[in-house]
Design a protein around this motif. Structure first.
Motif, short mmCIF file in Angstrom:
data_model
loop_
_atom_site.label_atom_id
_atom_site.label_comp_id
_atom_site.label_asym_id
_atom_site.label_seq_id
_atom_site.Cartn_x
_atom_site.Cartn_y
_atom_site.Cartn_z
N UNK A 1 16.27 56.77 61.83
CA UNK A 1 16.80 57.18 60.66
C UNK A 1 14.83 56.92 60.28
N UNK A 2 14.67 55.38 59.93
CA UNK A 2 13.45 55.02 58.81
C UNK A 2 12.22 55.95 60.16
N UNK A 3 11.98 56.28 61.13
CA UNK A 3 10.59 56.77 61.71
C UNK A 3 10.97 58.33 61.42
N UNK A 4 12.68 58.82 61.48
CA UNK A 4 12.37 60.70 60.78
C UNK A 4 11.90 60.48 59.41
N UNK A 5 12.30 59.27 58.58
CA UNK A 5 12.28 60.00 56.62
C UNK A 5 11.06 59.49 55.98
N UNK B 1 9.54 68.25 49.45
CA UNK B 1 10.87 67.73 49.25
C UNK B 1 11.42 66.47 48.06
N UNK B 2 12.85 67.36 47.66
CA UNK B 2 13.44 65.77 46.79
C UNK B 2 13.60 64.84 47.78
N UNK B 3 14.11 63.48 47.37
CA UNK B 3 15.17 62.78 48.23
C UNK B 3 16.46 63.11 48.67
N UNK B 4 16.64 63.97 47.91
CA UNK B 4 18.30 64.50 49.11
C UNK B 4 17.79 65.58 49.70
N UNK B 5 17.22 66.48 49.40
CA UNK B 5 16.75 67.05 50.95
C UNK B 5 16.49 66.24 52.09
N UNK B 6 15.31 65.22 51.53
CA UNK B 6 14.74 65.02 52.27
C UNK B 6 14.91 64.00 53.33
N UNK B 7 16.28 63.64 53.03
CA UNK B 7 17.76 62.79 53.48
C UNK B 7 18.74 63.70 54.28
N UNK B 8 18.91 64.83 54.12
CA UNK B 8 19.85 65.60 54.98
C UNK B 8 19.12 65.95 55.78
N UNK B 9 17.99 66.48 55.82
CA UNK B 9 16.89 66.30 56.89
C UNK B 9 16.92 64.88 57.98
N UNK B 10 17.11 63.82 57.48
CA UNK B 10 17.12 62.75 58.61
C UNK B 10 18.54 62.84 58.97
N UNK B 11 19.54 62.82 58.17
CA UNK B 11 20.97 62.82 58.52
C UNK B 11 20.77 63.32 59.79
N UNK B 12 20.41 64.88 59.37
CA UNK B 12 21.26 66.10 60.52
C UNK B 12 20.14 65.69 61.99
N UNK B 13 18.66 64.79 61.85
CA UNK B 13 18.19 64.74 63.21
C UNK B 13 19.45 63.10 62.87
N UNK B 14 20.19 62.65 62.97
CA UNK B 14 21.06 61.70 63.47
C UNK B 14 22.08 62.66 64.01
#
Length: 268
Positions: A112-116, A126-139
């Protein structure tokens, strides 16, 4: 259209392979679509385009597991394709994944930290929300791909992925620790390719070879702006040669784990 169109030819070839694997004849597919065997022949020969409205039905009829649907979208609707989502679905349905990455740890391995850091650095718009969505997708991708009964996963990484930090030391330590654990447990086969090793078959960038039961092998070639996939024998064979060269010139799995542990100490 009576003339040959390369796009129609590519889809037609895939359609013919799917039909043959399903044990269906052209007349059978024609009856399903309410057309003649000759019309099916024209589609498979690249002289006709399969109507978009029947692609999903054809895919179901031939048991293609949505591969024909995704290929149709890639060829005819390039601007609307969710290429990362397509890659995720194709990988988790596969039997074996062989991947080379030149700059970053692959999406399915990213913590997660690396992906962020990776997502925010590569997409400052990207917005904070979009960044988090992409991090969650990788998880989710990691959970799906690295499940106990998931596909065999062999990855070759360039040394640059750990020699050049993309974030604070703790981000690199966490990422290396997680990757070493996967390699030591045998869930993935990992090889590190020395930056001074040559010939270097990965100079043109990341790519992934995907092998599936009941479907043709596929290669996914990635760039910073997107990705494209091909299941043509020529493309798959050529990238298979590249991966074999990378395997041969990279460190062994045991040496690669030792190298990662050495690099981990440098981030203390």
């Amino acid at each position: 259209m009576n003339g040959f169109d390369p796009r129609h030819g590519r889809f037609g070839q895939a359609l013919a392979k799917a039909r043959q694997r399903a044990g269906k004849k052209q007349p059978e597919l024609g009856r399903k679509l309410g057309c003649s065997a000759g019309h099916i022949s024209h589609i498979e020969n690249g002289r006709r385009k399969l109507d978009e409205s029947v692609v999903s039905d054809v895919d179901d009829f031939l048991g293609a597991k949505k591969r024909l649907v995704r290929l149709y979208e890639e060829i005819y609707q390039a601007g609307r394709v969710d290429w990362l989502g397509n890659l995720h679905r194709t990988q988790i349905e596969s039997e074996m994944v062989r991947e080379y990455q030149a700059n970053l740890f692959p999406g399915p391995l990213q913590q997660p930290k690396y992906a962020k850091v990776a997502v925010s650095s590569g997409g400052p718009w990207l917005s904070k929300k979009e960044i988090q969505q992409r991090v969650d997708f990788r998880a989710r991708w990691q959970k799906d791909l690295l499940r106990e009964d998931g596909p065999r996963y062999h990855v070759v990484l360039d040394d640059v992925t750990v020699v050049r930090p993309i974030g604070p030391p703790e981000v690199m330590r966490d990422q290396i620790d997680a990757t070493v654990k996967l390699a030591e447990t045998g869930r993935i086969v990992l090889q590190m390719h020395g930056w001074d090793q040559h010939p270097h078959a990965g100079l043109d960038g990341p790519f992934t070879l995907i092998t599936s039961v009941g479907a043709p092998d596929m290669v996914h070639v990635e760039s910073i702006y997107g990705g494209s996939q091909s299941d043509t024998a020529h493309d798959v064979r050529n990238f298979g040669m590249l991966f074999s060269t990378l395997q041969a010139t990279a460190r062994s799995p045991q040496q690669s784990i030792a190298f990662l542990k050495e690099m981990r100490q440098k981030y203390e």
